[in-house]
Motif scaffolding. Sequence first.
Motif, PDB file in Angstrom:
ATOM      1  N   ASN A   3       0.822  -1.203   0.000  1.00 55.60           N
ATOM      2  CA  ASN A   3       0.000   0.000   0.000  1.00 55.60           C
ATOM      3  C   ASN A   3       0.859   1.256   0.000  1.00 55.60           C
ATOM      4  O   ASN A   3       1.971   1.268   0.547  1.00 55.60           O
ATOM      5  CB  ASN A   3      -0.900   0.059   1.254  1.00 55.60           C
TER       6      ASN A   3
ATOM      7  N   ASP B 111       0.853   3.994   2.015  1.00 51.90           N
ATOM      8  CA  ASP B 111       0.198   4.020   3.321  1.00 51.90           C
ATOM      9  C   ASP B 111       0.373   5.373   4.008  1.00 51.90           C
ATOM     10  O   ASP B 111       1.455   5.708   4.498  1.00 51.90           O
ATOM     11  CB  ASP B 111       0.793   2.892   4.183  1.00 51.90           C
TER      12      ASP B 111
ATOM     13  N   ASP C 293      -2.741  -0.369  -2.957  1.00 53.25           N
ATOM     14  CA  ASP C 293      -3.812   0.548  -2.600  1.00 53.25           C
ATOM     15  C   ASP C 293      -3.259   1.884  -2.105  1.00 53.25           C
ATOM     16  O   ASP C 293      -2.142   1.953  -1.581  1.00 53.25           O
ATOM     17  CB  ASP C 293      -4.685  -0.048  -1.497  1.00 53.25           C
TER      18      ASP C 293
ATOM     19  N   SER D 132      -3.931   4.401   0.788  1.00 51.67           N
ATOM     20  CA  SER D 132      -4.629   4.323   2.065  1.00 51.67           C
ATOM     21  C   SER D 132      -4.466   5.601   2.881  1.00 51.67           C
ATOM     22  O   SER D 132      -3.350   6.032   3.164  1.00 51.67           O
ATOM     23  CB  SER D 132      -4.114   3.133   2.887  1.00 51.67           C
TER      24      SER D 132
ATOM     25  N   GLY E 255      -4.370  -1.312  -7.960  1.00 48.40           N
ATOM     26  CA  GLY E 255      -4.711  -1.048  -6.569  1.00 48.40           C
ATOM     27  C   GLY E 255      -6.033  -0.337  -6.427  1.00 48.40           C
ATOM     28  O   GLY E 255      -6.659   0.056  -7.418  1.00 48.40           O
TER      29      GLY E 255
END
Length: 581
Positions: A108, A110, A132, A134, A155
């Motif tokens: 991620n 993050d 992803d 996040s 993602g």
Amino acid sequence: MYRTFHHFSVKTVDKPYVSALGTRYEQTAIISFYDLSNHLLSTQDFGIANIDEIYNLIEQERIIMLDEAYVENFSMTAWRRLSLIDKNELIKINKIVANDSFFNVHNNVDFSYITVHKNEVSFKNAIFYGGDISLSHSVFENVEIDFSYIAHRKGGLIFTSTKLTGGGLSFKNALLDKGEKNFQYAAFEGAFVDFTNCEFDDGDINMVDTHFSGGLSFKVSRIGKGSINFQFARFESKEVSFDRAFFGEGDIDFRTTEFENVKVNFNRSEAGNGCWNFAGCEAHNGKLTFKKVLFGSGTVDFSEVVFNSTDLNFSRAETQNALIKLEQAKLHNVDFSYCFFNRYLNFRVYSAQSLNLRNAVVRDILDLNLPRGGQPIPLINFTDMSLPGLLYIDWKLNQVEKAIYNQQSLTDEYEKATQFLMLKENFSTNGQYDSEDLAYVEYRRCRARSRWANKNEGIGKQILRNISYALDRVLLDYTGLYGTSPQRVFTTMIMVYILFSLGYLILIVAGWGNVVVSVGAEHELPLWSRSFYHSAITMLTIGYGDHFPIGLARGLSAIQGFIGMLLLSYFTVSLVHKILR
């Protein structure tokens, strides 16, 4: 920066790189972008961000400066582990600038559990690859979070439980990937959330139990095969727009969603074949508009919604193959004017203030019967509605006559007449013959008033028109409800018979005429019997010849004979009409 690529390669060069904002990097990354056929599309230089230096900067100044940077595997969770900080502790960050950057991660990107107040958070025109994005459980106050023009590959988005107060969140013109876009439990309080012209691809969009009070825009956005879930979401005060949005084959779920003082705009959007579910939705003091929406073959379900002072407008929507349900719905003003329906319509609403079906075309069944405990709609507009199919409606329970006359100045008498005529023909097809008669009577009344109300003529024609209208009301309407009520014609006959009988009696007593016995008749009847007997044989055109009138009684007999013949014919026609049907 080239955003529509399939894969890329990175070449490291030991050469310093300085961004436009003055951020200095010791090395340069030359990234080459390729399409699916491995053709080179473009190359771009970035400064290589040293992850340890980034973490030190966070530790010392709480600033993340990554503009025009190539970043590998950045993670706030990893920084917490290195700093021995609890993974759920909010970390205050003063500023995040990562415009025109490239994030390449295995898990991620993050930025979870951070908090930013009254400063800048910008990822404008950045590229995210491999995981992803996040911002889960992060808290922002009066911050403009900018993800506009980003390109995201491999993602999704994780904004679960994110809280943004004031400011805004922008994904305007962003290119997103097939991963899930998860905003569940997020709160955007006074913050505008903007997905205008965003490309969502096929990933699901999860906004379950999310709170929006600053507005939301999906204008001109394109959503692939993924579903959109707003179940239990709450919208307040500002506009929510899906204007010209394109929805793929996924379902759209607004079940039990709450709208407070919100205008929701789906105008000119394209729905695909997914189901639109608004069952149990509540809206107060707002409006939901679906004007010119192109619906597919899915279900559009507004069952059991509660719309207080909130209009629902589908005017000119392309609803040919949609299955529309309003079962047990509590609505305000509902507009389906100029819509075309090929499938069954369940409009068994619990209550509504008005229903507009002007110029609609119904080719299947339109069911307007009241559900148990339902309330009739005070105003229904069927003007110029085409009904190749069937309309299920109860004249008395739905109070159809009142619903049409409540249109008042919205329609003229001729337009009301055409509505009653359409209903009359529909009731005939359905075998609702009593309702057919009632609709026919109102059609004739409105048609008569329409002709009478025409003022664009000379005085002579106006006088003739007034006389014609009066005769129509007296001879056809009051006498027998335009031939639909033999009982009423018979009652009229009895009343006429009694009036003429009393007339003969008065003439005889006053000496202005008499009813005398014929030559050869054996019995002369008493005064009362003579008057009523002569009236009966004259009105029924029997003519036994045992009594005949003299004086003014002759003229009265002629008039009664003519009226009696008309009433007998009228009674015969109305009775045969009832029997044959």
